[in-house]
Motif scaffolding. Sequence first.
Motif, PDB file in Angstrom:
ATOM      1  N   UNK A 250       0.784  -1.234   0.000  1.00  0.00           N
ATOM      2  CA  UNK A 250       0.000   0.000   0.000  1.00  0.00           C
ATOM      3  C   UNK A 250       0.817   1.286   0.000  1.00  0.00           C
ATOM      4  N   UNK A 251       2.100   1.182  -0.361  1.00  0.00           N
ATOM      5  CA  UNK A 251       2.930   2.400  -0.413  1.00  0.00           C
ATOM      6  C   UNK A 251       2.466   3.325  -1.526  1.00  0.00           C
ATOM      7  N   UNK A 252       2.683   4.629  -1.341  1.00  0.00           N
ATOM      8  CA  UNK A 252       2.364   5.539  -2.443  1.00  0.00           C
ATOM      9  C   UNK A 252       3.517   5.505  -3.458  1.00  0.00           C
ATOM     10  N   UNK A 253       3.306   6.123  -4.612  1.00  0.00           N
ATOM     11  CA  UNK A 253       4.234   6.040  -5.742  1.00  0.00           C
ATOM     12  C   UNK A 253       5.656   6.476  -5.353  1.00  0.00           C
ATOM     13  N   UNK A 254       5.772   7.628  -4.691  1.00  0.00           N
ATOM     14  CA  UNK A 254       7.093   8.159  -4.308  1.00  0.00           C
ATOM     15  C   UNK A 254       7.800   7.223  -3.336  1.00  0.00           C
ATOM     16  N   UNK A 255       7.017   6.619  -2.451  1.00  0.00           N
ATOM     17  CA  UNK A 255       7.586   5.709  -1.445  1.00  0.00           C
ATOM     18  C   UNK A 255       8.084   4.417  -2.093  1.00  0.00           C
ATOM     19  N   UNK A 256       7.328   3.938  -3.074  1.00  0.00           N
ATOM     20  CA  UNK A 256       7.756   2.735  -3.818  1.00  0.00           C
ATOM     21  C   UNK A 256       9.107   3.016  -4.475  1.00  0.00           C
ATOM     22  N   UNK A 257       9.196   4.160  -5.155  1.00  0.00           N
ATOM     23  CA  UNK A 257      10.428   4.510  -5.874  1.00  0.00           C
ATOM     24  C   UNK A 257      11.605   4.583  -4.901  1.00  0.00           C
ATOM     25  N   UNK A 258      11.408   5.259  -3.792  1.00  0.00           N
ATOM     26  CA  UNK A 258      12.470   5.433  -2.794  1.00  0.00           C
ATOM     27  C   UNK A 258      12.928   4.078  -2.237  1.00  0.00           C
ATOM     28  N   UNK A 259      11.958   3.260  -1.867  1.00  0.00           N
ATOM     29  CA  UNK A 259      12.265   1.954  -1.271  1.00  0.00           C
ATOM     30  C   UNK A 259      12.996   1.050  -2.260  1.00  0.00           C
ATOM     31  N   UNK A 260      12.529   1.049  -3.508  1.00  0.00           N
ATOM     32  CA  UNK A 260      13.130   0.170  -4.517  1.00  0.00           C
ATOM     33  C   UNK A 260      14.522   0.675  -4.913  1.00  0.00           C
ATOM     34  N   UNK A 261      14.699   1.979  -5.015  1.00  0.00           N
ATOM     35  CA  UNK A 261      16.041   2.516  -5.326  1.00  0.00           C
ATOM     36  C   UNK A 261      17.030   2.143  -4.220  1.00  0.00           C
ATOM     37  N   UNK A 262      16.585   2.211  -2.963  1.00  0.00           N
ATOM     38  CA  UNK A 262      17.442   1.795  -1.837  1.00  0.00           C
ATOM     39  C   UNK A 262      17.788   0.307  -1.946  1.00  0.00           C
ATOM     40  N   UNK A 263      16.784  -0.472  -2.335  1.00  0.00           N
ATOM     41  CA  UNK A 263      16.991  -1.915  -2.491  1.00  0.00           C
ATOM     42  C   UNK A 263      18.030  -2.193  -3.581  1.00  0.00           C
ATOM     43  N   UNK A 264      17.933  -1.463  -4.693  1.00  0.00           N
ATOM     44  CA  UNK A 264      18.896  -1.636  -5.799  1.00  0.00           C
ATOM     45  C   UNK A 264      20.315  -1.344  -5.306  1.00  0.00           C
ATOM     46  N   UNK A 265      20.457  -0.300  -4.486  1.00  0.00           N
ATOM     47  CA  UNK A 265      21.782   0.050  -3.948  1.00  0.00           C
ATOM     48  C   UNK A 265      22.334  -1.064  -3.053  1.00  0.00           C
TER      49      UNK A 265
END
Length: 279
Positions: A138-153
């Motif tokens: 249920x994350x919002x769009x910006x939160x998804x992006x932030x979380x996934x970018x952190x995961x990629x790192x």
Amino acid sequence: MDYKVIVDSCGELTEEMKVSGHFETASLSIDVDEYHIVDDESFNQQEFLRIVAASPNCPKSSCPSPERYMEGFRCDAERVYAVTLSSELSGSYNSAVLGKNLYHEEYGEKDIHVFNSKSASIGETLIALKIAECEEAGMDFAEVIRTVEDYIESQHTYFVLESLETLRKNGRLSGLKAVVATALNIKPVMGSTPKGEICQLGQARGIKKALGKMVEEVVKNAENPSEKTLAISHCNCKERALWVKDLILEKIKPKDVIVLDTAGISSMYASDGGVIVVI
């Protein structure tokens, strides 16, 4: 449907992903001599490996067009994500970004984000699954992006190949010191840099020792493995991949494990007998 994830075809989809309705593949294509092979459901790995083995020439790949990505973004989903091969290895990322810009020019506003995996193969798979996990939470769009970018790192990619010939001929090993003589049966242990380039982590004599060394690297660098999924892809060597899996699981306990056969582009680069590990 709330969201959709488009993964370029270097990333393998699990059977569950294929039937979920949330994931779509943007196919790259491969040319070997007179053969033009589209990396989609019709890809035949055995036939492909036979064609490559018989050819004196190196296979060449082409990434999906910006128009292909634009059409993928044009759908009922409110939020659309793309996951592409490392931008250091392919034009797929730039193509997807262009596709996003084309979409906005043509159809107006929409939540679209393109992730540069800084990885390949099963690394893309894990990123796509992470997007779905964030969406389902249920994350919002910006939160998804932030979380996934952190995961990629935080993600690490490793591989051992029988042959680096395709990577070398296609210029994907640029900046890497000359890889040691194959006559000695020396197999380099390779990985990805934080930028998404290929680097050498070590080497060993013979494939089994090299795989063992790769496992050591995986275990040494695994942060919070119990919260991560371990993913292994292999080109035509399932037993070898399962052996690597067992070695890793003796040392760390990830929350989940995925083992998949490589699709077309990954098969082209991994070549017969290659194993890729991402966690």
